[in-house]
Scaffold this active site. Structure first.
Site, PDB file in Angstrom:
ATOM      1  N   HIS A  43       1.002  -1.147   0.069  1.00 23.52           N
ATOM      2  CA  HIS A  43       0.044  -0.007   0.066  1.00 23.52           C
ATOM      3  C   HIS A  43       1.062   1.331   0.079  1.00 23.52           C
ATOM      4  CE1 HIS A  43      -3.595   2.225   1.828  1.00 23.52           C
ATOM      5  NE2 HIS A  43      -3.096   2.988   0.895  1.00 23.52           N
ATOM      6  N   GLU A  75      -2.437  -1.882  -3.190  1.00 20.24           N
ATOM      7  CA  GLU A  75      -3.420  -1.151  -2.496  1.00 20.24           C
ATOM      8  C   GLU A  75      -3.411   0.468  -2.561  1.00 20.24           C
ATOM      9  OE1 GLU A  75      -5.303  -3.211   0.917  1.00 20.24           O
ATOM     10  OE2 GLU A  75      -4.468  -1.498   1.885  1.00 20.24           O
ATOM     11  N   HIS A 198      -8.019  -6.041   7.866  1.00 15.84           N
ATOM     12  CA  HIS A 198      -7.549  -4.907   8.703  1.00 15.84           C
ATOM     13  C   HIS A 198      -8.008  -5.755  10.075  1.00 15.84           C
ATOM     14  CE1 HIS A 198      -6.940  -0.724   9.179  1.00 15.84           C
ATOM     15  NE2 HIS A 198      -7.360  -0.757  10.311  1.00 15.84           N
TER      16      HIS A 198
END
Length: 245
Positions: A43, A75, A198
Site C-alpha cells: 500500500h 492497494e 484489517h
C-alpha cells in the site's frame, strides 16, 4: 482454501525509521513466498512513509521472476500517480481504498454516497487492462451495492469492527460475525468476490475463516508483529495453517 495476501508495509516502516536498506522489503517478500503465501500486498501512500514506488517496482519484478504464481495486490487511493503505476506494473489485483488526511491506517470503507463516475472510470480502465478490482467497503448493503454498480470485481470487507467486537467476547463476536455473513451473502448474490482485511489475527481468524464465500484475507500488522517473536517464515506458515483448518 482461503488465500492469504501478506501486507509487507510494516517492513518498510521499520526500515524507514532508521534509513538505509534494512530490513529489506524484497527479502521479506521472498520469505513470505517461500513460506507458501499465495499473495503479497503493498500500500504505497502519497507521502511514501512506508512502501515507496521503488519498493513496489522491486516487489513486482521479484514476483514476475517467480513465474507469477504469487498474486500481487497494489492497494491505495485512486490518485493519478498510483493508478499510472498500477497500469504500468499490471498486478493481479488493485484494491482501491478511501484515504483520510492524517490517518495512520485505513479507518473506513467507501461510502455508498461516493460519486459513481470517478470510481466507475477507474474500474473500466482496470478491466480493460485485465487487472482485478477490489473495493474496500463496510459490511453493509448500501456500499456493497454501490461497489457492484461502479464495476468492482470484488469487495474487501473492512474487518476492524469485527476485531474490536471479538475482543469484547463471544456474544459480541458472534453478533458482529452475523453482520459480516449477511454482507458476504449479498456480495456473492450480486456476483462479487469477497476479500477481507484489517486487524485480523491468529485468534479472531479462527471464527472469521468460516465466513461464507471468503476468497482472500489481507494481513500485515498482526502477522509482522507475530514474526518479531517467531520469525517471518513461521508466522506466515501459522496463518496459512489457520486458514487451511
Amino acid at each position: 482454501m482461503i488465500k492469504l495476501s501478506v501486507n509487507v508495509n510494516k517492513v518498510a516502516t521499520l526500515r524507514n525509521s532508521r534509513g538505509g536498506h534494512l530490513p529489506s522489503v524484497l527479502e521479506a517478500t521472498r520469505v513470505c513466498v517461500e513460506a507458501g503465501a499465495p499473495g503479497v500486498t503493498v500500500h504505497p501512500r502519497a507521502d511514501a512513509r512506508h512502501i515507496t514506488e521503488r519498493d513496489v517496482r522491486d516487489v513486482a519484478a521479484l514476483l514476475h521472476g517467480l513465474g507469477g504464481r504469487t498474486e500481487f495486490n497494489i492497494e491505495g487511493d485512486p490518485r493519478p500517480d498510483l493508478l499510472n503505476l498500477v497500469h504500468e506494473l499490471r498486478p493481479t489485483q488493485c484494491t482501491i481504498v478511501p484515504v483520510q488526511p492524517g490517518e495512520i491506517t485505513s479507518q473506513a470503507g467507501w461510502s455508498a454516497d461516493t460519486p459513481h463516475a470517478g470510481i466507475a472510470a477507474v474500474a473500466a480502465d482496470l478491466r480493460r487492462a485485465g487487472i482485478r478490482l477490489s473495493l474496500f467497503v463496510e459490511p453493509e448493503e448500501a456500499p456493497i451495492r454501490w461497489a457492484k454498480d461502479v464495476g468492482a470485481d470484488r469487495v474487501e470487507l473492512y474487518t476492524e469492527p469485527f476485531a474490536r467486537a471479538f475482543e469484547r467476547g463471544a456474544p459480541a463476536a458472534q453478533a458482529s460475525f452475523r453482520r459480516y455473513t449477511a454482507a458476504a451473502e449479498l456480495a456473492h448474490a450480486l456476483g462479487l468476490g469477497i476479500n477481507a482485511g484489517h486487524d485480523l489475527d491468529l485468534e479472531n481468524l479462527v471464527l472469521f475463516r468460516t465466513l461464507p464465500h471468503l476468497e482472500e484475507v489481507s494481513i500485515g500488522h498482526a502477522l509482522m508483529s507475530h514474526a518479531l517473536f517467531v520469525g517471518l517464515d513461521r508466522s506466515v506458515r501459522e496463518y496459512l495453517s489457520v486458514l487451511r483448518h
